[in-house]
Design an enzyme around this catalytic site. Structure first.
Site, PDB file in Angstrom:
ATOM      1  N   LYS A  81       9.588   0.252 -11.379  1.00  0.00           N
ATOM      2  CA  LYS A  81       8.395   0.412 -10.543  1.00  0.00           C
ATOM      3  C   LYS A  81       8.463   0.383  -9.599  1.00  0.00           C
ATOM      4  CE  LYS A  81       3.403  -1.114 -10.152  1.00  0.00           C
ATOM      5  NZ  LYS A  81       2.793  -2.160 -10.801  1.00  0.00           N
ATOM      6  N   SER A 156      -1.790  -0.044 -13.048  1.00  0.00           N
ATOM      7  CA  SER A 156      -1.016   0.367 -12.440  1.00  0.00           C
ATOM      8  C   SER A 156       0.264   1.159 -12.616  1.00  0.00           C
ATOM      9  CB  SER A 156      -0.998  -0.326 -10.333  1.00  0.00           C
ATOM     10  OG  SER A 156      -0.321  -1.328 -11.179  1.00  0.00           O
ATOM     11  N   SER A 180      -2.158  -4.498 -14.906  1.00  0.00           N
ATOM     12  CA  SER A 180      -0.876  -3.296 -14.793  1.00  0.00           C
ATOM     13  C   SER A 180      -0.050  -2.739 -15.705  1.00  0.00           C
ATOM     14  CB  SER A 180      -1.383  -3.392 -14.074  1.00  0.00           C
ATOM     15  OG  SER A 180      -2.626  -2.863 -13.079  1.00  0.00           O
TER      16      SER A 180
END
Length: 504
Positions: A81, A156, A180
């Site tokens: 990420k 996210s 998330s």
């Protein structure tokens, strides 16, 4: 024909590299080829790193050729990420504010995965600074759900989930502040785990809410998640992170412990919650039956203060975000507005033009909540609610060993379907309280929903720092649905699965 990774788990890849069935370089090239052929549709990646991947793979092959002991995740393709630093890449947090930011070092969590033998294939998309539940707030482009390109992957950590679901990475790392990891894992049909707060070092991860954030893995199987967690906690507490803790349990060693004689909590209020889709409810009920069939006892429990969880989260989270993002002032680093007369003007215009809408919204809210005369009314009240929610979970775990609940109220929604920010916030209804209390949580795919045809999932929650046992519950559910043939989740989303070397 090049190596096909679609049906290989991380454990199988590592075993194949260690035994010489195929080389780490072959695996890296196969992953990079998959990204090249598939990511134009999925748009999971912000940066692909062939040089880093092939260099790491070549070192692994050299180790094997020299007869050295091979690490546990040798050659496994890893996506990271883009709020986690990795030397040799940009760390942008999917924001114009950090568009050109070069990682000055490698985050501890990423370093431990690399030390375990993972091969970094790239940085993946996210909601800007992790503010969102759909990966739509990225400053660069949206990420599409591999099961239906017109639907969101969740957020996210949507890029992390989509990369695994589309077969472009075998493992990925995400961060979870209010769901998330678990929510996008549910929407993309993969396993995603948020360990107990403090289990995984946050050093080198750009902070959203410092008391809520936790790093965790995505994979196609619970076994691969267990291997990832063993790598993430190897070496014990990280001295560079004051919230890091020693974790002694081996996740892989306890994966098959079983659930016979264990007690699983069911929250009736969650199962009757407004907005819970019938297909998701049925999936959770199937998970409950599978645990009962394996000898677990189902126990109804009450978590009386969970109604306050979303309100408390959207006070604590924005307040901490406002504090953490104040450093991006257009002076020291980050985007700098050109042509400004003085530092005050530069700071104001840099922040106005560097941050996206959702990032501005949360910082403005945080600034208001921490202001004089408002702090006591809202922020202090939210912290009291946090104490009550944590106490609810503590009491519940005096009666049960794990709690079963939904992960997302619905399957993946279409882009633009939730245009109201408040509606978007409610998509984390079943995940937020776990970040507030700090417990571990894991999402287990339950196949495709009968109504939407999209992945649906169940979520399990455990006692603090009892994550190894929690993962054994997830494995029990996974084993049951696989044996029953009711889980339609394939190794990769079917539109991207290779058949005879050709894309389907």
């Amino acid at each position: 024909m090049s190596l096909n990774l679609d049906s290989l788990t991380a454990a199988q890849i590592a075993s194949g590299v260690a035994s010489g069935d195929f080389s780490a370089v072959e695996v890296a090239r196969a992953a990079l080829d998959a990204i090249e052929s598939r990511d134009a549709q999925v748009q999971a990646f912000l940066q692909v790193t062939p040089e880093l991947a092939l260099a790491a793979a070549a070192k692994l092959d050299a180790r094997r050729a020299a007869g050295e002991e091979m690490p546990s995740l040798s050659g496994v393709p890893l996506a990271v990420k883009d709020n986690m630093n990795l030397m040799g890449t940009r760390t942008t947090c999917a924001s114009r504010m950090l568009e050109t930011n070069e990682s000055p070092y490698t985050a501890s969590c990423v370093r431990r995965m690399l030390d375990a033998g993972c091969v970094p294939v790239g940085k993946v998309n996210m909601d800007e600074f992790a503010f969102g539940s759909s990966t739509e707030s990225s400053a660069f482009h949206r990420t599409n759900n591999p099961w239906d390109l017109e639907r969101v992957p969740g957020g996210s950590s949507g890029g992390s989930a989509a990369a695994v679901a589309a077969g472009m990475a075998t493992l990925s790392l995400g961060s979870d502040t209010g769901g998330s990891i678990r929510q996008p894992a549910a929407l993309c049909g993969v396993v995603g785990m948020k360990p107990t707060y403090g289990t995984v070092s946050r050093y080198g991860v750009v902070a959203f809410g410092s008391s809520l954030d936790q790093v965790g893995p995505f994979a196609r199987t619970t076994a691969d998640v267990a291997l990832s967690l063993d790598a993430l906690v190897s070496g014990g507490r990280d001295v560079l992170d004051g919230t890091s803790r020693d974790v002694e349990a081996s996740f892989a060693a306890h994966l098959e412990d079983g659930v016979e004689g264990r007690r699983v909590g069911i929250v009736p209020a969650f199962m009757e919650a407004e907005g819970l889709a019938p297909e998701v409810k049925r999936a959770v009920e199937r998970a409950a039956r599978s645990l009962a069939d394996q000898g677990a006892e189902l126990v109804e429990i009450d978590l009386p203060h969970l109604d306050a969880a979303i309100a408390a989260y959207y006070v604590i989270g924005p307040a901490e975000a406002f504090s953490n993002l104040a450093r991006f002032d257009g002076v020291r680093y980050g985007y700098q507005e050109p042509g400004c007369a003085n530092l005050a003007e530069r700071s104001a215009k840099s922040r106005a033009h560097g941050f996206g809408t959702e990032a501005k919204r949360r910082q403005l809210l945080g600034a208001y909540l921490l202001s004089s005369g408002v702090y006591d009314k809202y922020y202090f009240a939210a912290q009291k609610a946090r104490t009550l929610i944590t106490a609810d979970y503590t009491r519940a775990f005096e009666r049960v060993d794990a709690i079963l609940m939904p992960a997302s109220p619905t399957a993946a929604f279409k882009f633009g379907e939730l245009s109201d920010p408040t509606q978007m916030y409610l998509s984390d209804l079943f995940t937020i309280s776990i970040n507030i209390a700090g417990n571990g949580g894991v999402t287990v795919p339950m196949g495709l929903g009968e109504d939407s045809g999209m992945p649906v999932a169940a979520q399990l929650v455990g006692r603090p720092f009892d994550d190894a046992r929690l993962l054994s519950f997830a494995r029990a559910v996974e084993r049951a649905v696989t044996e029953a043939g009711t889980a339609s989740v394939l190794p990769v989303a079917p539109a991207f699965a290779e058949k005879g070397g050709e894309l389907a």
